[in-house]
Design a protein around this motif. Structure first.
Motif, PDB file in Angstrom:
ATOM      1  N   LEU A  34      36.284  58.419  49.429  1.00  0.00           N
ATOM      2  CA  LEU A  34      37.329  58.548  48.262  1.00  0.00           C
ATOM      3  C   LEU A  34      37.744  57.537  47.643  1.00  0.00           C
ATOM      4  N   SER A  35      38.156  56.530  48.528  1.00  0.00           N
ATOM      5  CA  SER A  35      38.451  55.185  47.892  1.00  0.00           C
ATOM      6  C   SER A  35      37.521  54.594  47.026  1.00  0.00           C
ATOM      7  N   ALA A  36      36.328  54.564  47.417  1.00  0.00           N
ATOM      8  CA  ALA A  36      35.286  54.087  46.623  1.00  0.00           C
ATOM      9  C   ALA A  36      35.012  54.688  45.131  1.00  0.00           C
ATOM     10  N   GLU A  37      35.379  56.021  45.414  1.00  0.00           N
ATOM     11  CA  GLU A  37      35.269  56.920  43.925  1.00  0.00           C
ATOM     12  C   GLU A  37      36.133  56.631  43.220  1.00  0.00           C
ATOM     13  N   LEU A  38      37.494  56.491  43.717  1.00  0.00           N
ATOM     14  CA  LEU A  38      38.546  56.382  43.050  1.00  0.00           C
ATOM     15  C   LEU A  38      38.365  54.775  42.420  1.00  0.00           C
ATOM     16  N   ALA A  39      38.057  53.714  43.173  1.00  0.00           N
ATOM     17  CA  ALA A  39      37.648  52.625  42.708  1.00  0.00           C
ATOM     18  C   ALA A  39      36.953  52.528  41.603  1.00  0.00           C
ATOM     19  N   CYS A  40      35.858  53.204  41.555  1.00  0.00           N
ATOM     20  CA  CYS A  40      34.855  53.405  40.409  1.00  0.00           C
ATOM     21  C   CYS A  40      35.586  54.043  39.088  1.00  0.00           C
ATOM     22  N   LEU A  41      36.068  55.344  39.403  1.00  0.00           N
ATOM     23  CA  LEU A  41      36.800  55.798  38.396  1.00  0.00           C
ATOM     24  C   LEU A  41      37.795  54.864  37.579  1.00  0.00           C
ATOM     25  N   VAL A  42      38.716  54.291  38.480  1.00  0.00           N
ATOM     26  CA  VAL A  42      39.770  53.576  37.855  1.00  0.00           C
ATOM     27  C   VAL A  42      39.171  52.411  36.943  1.00  0.00           C
ATOM     28  N   SER A  43      38.165  51.756  37.578  1.00  0.00           N
ATOM     29  CA  SER A  43      37.518  50.613  36.775  1.00  0.00           C
ATOM     30  C   SER A  43      37.152  50.887  35.577  1.00  0.00           C
ATOM     31  N   LYS A  44      36.857  52.059  35.034  1.00  0.00           N
ATOM     32  CA  LYS A  44      36.349  52.628  34.005  1.00  0.00           C
ATOM     33  C   LYS A  44      37.308  52.926  32.731  1.00  0.00           C
ATOM     34  N   LEU A  45      38.777  52.864  33.405  1.00  0.00           N
ATOM     35  CA  LEU A  45      39.770  53.105  32.416  1.00  0.00           C
ATOM     36  C   LEU A  45      40.137  51.893  31.855  1.00  0.00           C
ATOM     37  N   ASP A  46      40.761  52.055  30.451  1.00  0.00           N
ATOM     38  CA  ASP A  46      41.330  51.129  29.928  1.00  0.00           C
ATOM     39  C   ASP A  46      42.861  50.749  30.194  1.00  0.00           C
ATOM     40  N   ASP A  47      43.321  49.741  30.038  1.00  0.00           N
ATOM     41  CA  ASP A  47      44.743  49.223  30.439  1.00  0.00           C
ATOM     42  C   ASP A  47      45.757  50.316  30.513  1.00  0.00           C
ATOM     43  N   GLU A  48      45.910  50.796  29.425  1.00  0.00           N
ATOM     44  CA  GLU A  48      46.947  51.890  28.966  1.00  0.00           C
ATOM     45  C   GLU A  48      46.652  53.151  30.000  1.00  0.00           C
ATOM     46  N   SER A  49      45.544  53.646  30.298  1.00  0.00           N
ATOM     47  CA  SER A  49      45.282  54.683  31.159  1.00  0.00           C
ATOM     48  C   SER A  49      45.280  54.179  32.485  1.00  0.00           C
ATOM     49  N   LYS A  50      45.283  53.031  32.836  1.00  0.00           N
ATOM     50  CA  LYS A  50      45.547  52.402  34.207  1.00  0.00           C
ATOM     51  C   LYS A  50      47.142  52.453  34.595  1.00  0.00           C
ATOM     52  N   GLN A  51      48.016  52.170  33.348  1.00  0.00           N
ATOM     53  CA  GLN A  51      49.302  52.275  33.513  1.00  0.00           C
ATOM     54  C   GLN A  51      49.869  53.631  33.647  1.00  0.00           C
ATOM     55  N   HIS A  52      49.259  54.582  32.994  1.00  0.00           N
ATOM     56  CA  HIS A  52      49.679  55.846  32.905  1.00  0.00           C
ATOM     57  C   HIS A  52      49.491  56.503  34.519  1.00  0.00           C
ATOM     58  N   LEU A  53      48.285  56.149  34.801  1.00  0.00           N
ATOM     59  CA  LEU A  53      47.840  56.489  36.158  1.00  0.00           C
ATOM     60  C   LEU A  53      48.653  55.903  37.267  1.00  0.00           C
ATOM     61  N   ILE A  54      49.068  54.832  37.264  1.00  0.00           N
ATOM     62  CA  ILE A  54      50.082  54.248  38.139  1.00  0.00           C
ATOM     63  C   ILE A  54      51.369  54.873  38.154  1.00  0.00           C
ATOM     64  N   LEU A  55      51.957  55.350  36.848  1.00  0.00           N
ATOM     65  CA  LEU A  55      53.044  55.965  36.635  1.00  0.00           C
ATOM     66  C   LEU A  55      52.982  57.565  37.538  1.00  0.00           C
ATOM     67  N   GLU A  56      51.831  58.058  37.399  1.00  0.00           N
ATOM     68  CA  GLU A  56      51.801  59.262  37.805  1.00  0.00           C
ATOM     69  C   GLU A  56      51.501  59.259  39.385  1.00  0.00           C
ATOM     70  N   LEU A  57      50.667  58.419  39.990  1.00  0.00           N
ATOM     71  CA  LEU A  57      50.723  57.968  41.387  1.00  0.00           C
ATOM     72  C   LEU A  57      51.899  58.051  42.116  1.00  0.00           C
ATOM     73  N   LYS A  58      52.609  57.174  41.369  1.00  0.00           N
ATOM     74  CA  LYS A  58      54.263  56.941  41.772  1.00  0.00           C
ATOM     75  C   LYS A  58      54.966  58.167  41.912  1.00  0.00           C
ATOM     76  N   LYS A  59      54.849  59.144  41.179  1.00  0.00           N
ATOM     77  CA  LYS A  59      55.433  60.389  40.908  1.00  0.00           C
ATOM     78  C   LYS A  59      55.119  61.069  42.119  1.00  0.00           C
ATOM     79  N   LEU A  60      53.658  61.125  42.428  1.00  0.00           N
ATOM     80  CA  LEU A  60      52.970  62.102  43.720  1.00  0.00           C
ATOM     81  C   LEU A  60      53.736  61.337  44.913  1.00  0.00           C
ATOM     82  N   LYS A  61      54.033  60.154  44.979  1.00  0.00           N
ATOM     83  CA  LYS A  61      54.560  59.566  46.186  1.00  0.00           C
ATOM     84  C   LYS A  61      55.838  59.724  46.605  1.00  0.00           C
ATOM     85  N   GLU A  62      56.547  60.137  45.540  1.00  0.00           N
ATOM     86  CA  GLU A  62      58.056  60.516  45.822  1.00  0.00           C
ATOM     87  C   GLU A  62      58.209  61.867  46.437  1.00  0.00           C
TER      88      GLU A  62
END
Length: 73
Positions: A45-73
């Motif tokens: 799962l971590s390997a799949e996530l790494a591959c998917l994240v690597s294909k995102l542009d910086d703006e999408s990565k920032q958005h994903l970080i924010l969404e992941l932080k929300k999930l963590k709360e």
């Protein structure tokens, strides 16, 4: 990596007889079209996530970080 020695070297890496340095891992990652951190993932799962994240542009990565932080709360 010289083509005549590539197969033998890869076999040594796969068998754990030798560990490739970061430069070699970077070349292998490029050849396999995966990010370098793919080789350090502890599960599929971590390997799949790494591959998917690597294909995102910086703006999408920032958005994903924010969404992941929300999930963590």
């Amino acid at each position: 990596m010289d083509a005549s020695s590539a197969s033998g070297r890869m076999n040594h890496y796969e068998k754990g007889r030798h560990v490739p340095d970061v430069d070699i891992l970077r070349k292998i990652a490029e050849e396999l079209n995966v990010p370098l951190n793919y080789f350090f993932c502890e599960d599929d799962l971590s390997a799949e996530l790494a591959c998917l994240v690597s294909k995102l542009d910086d703006e999408s990565k920032q958005h994903l970080i924010l969404e992941l932080k929300k999930l963590k709360e």
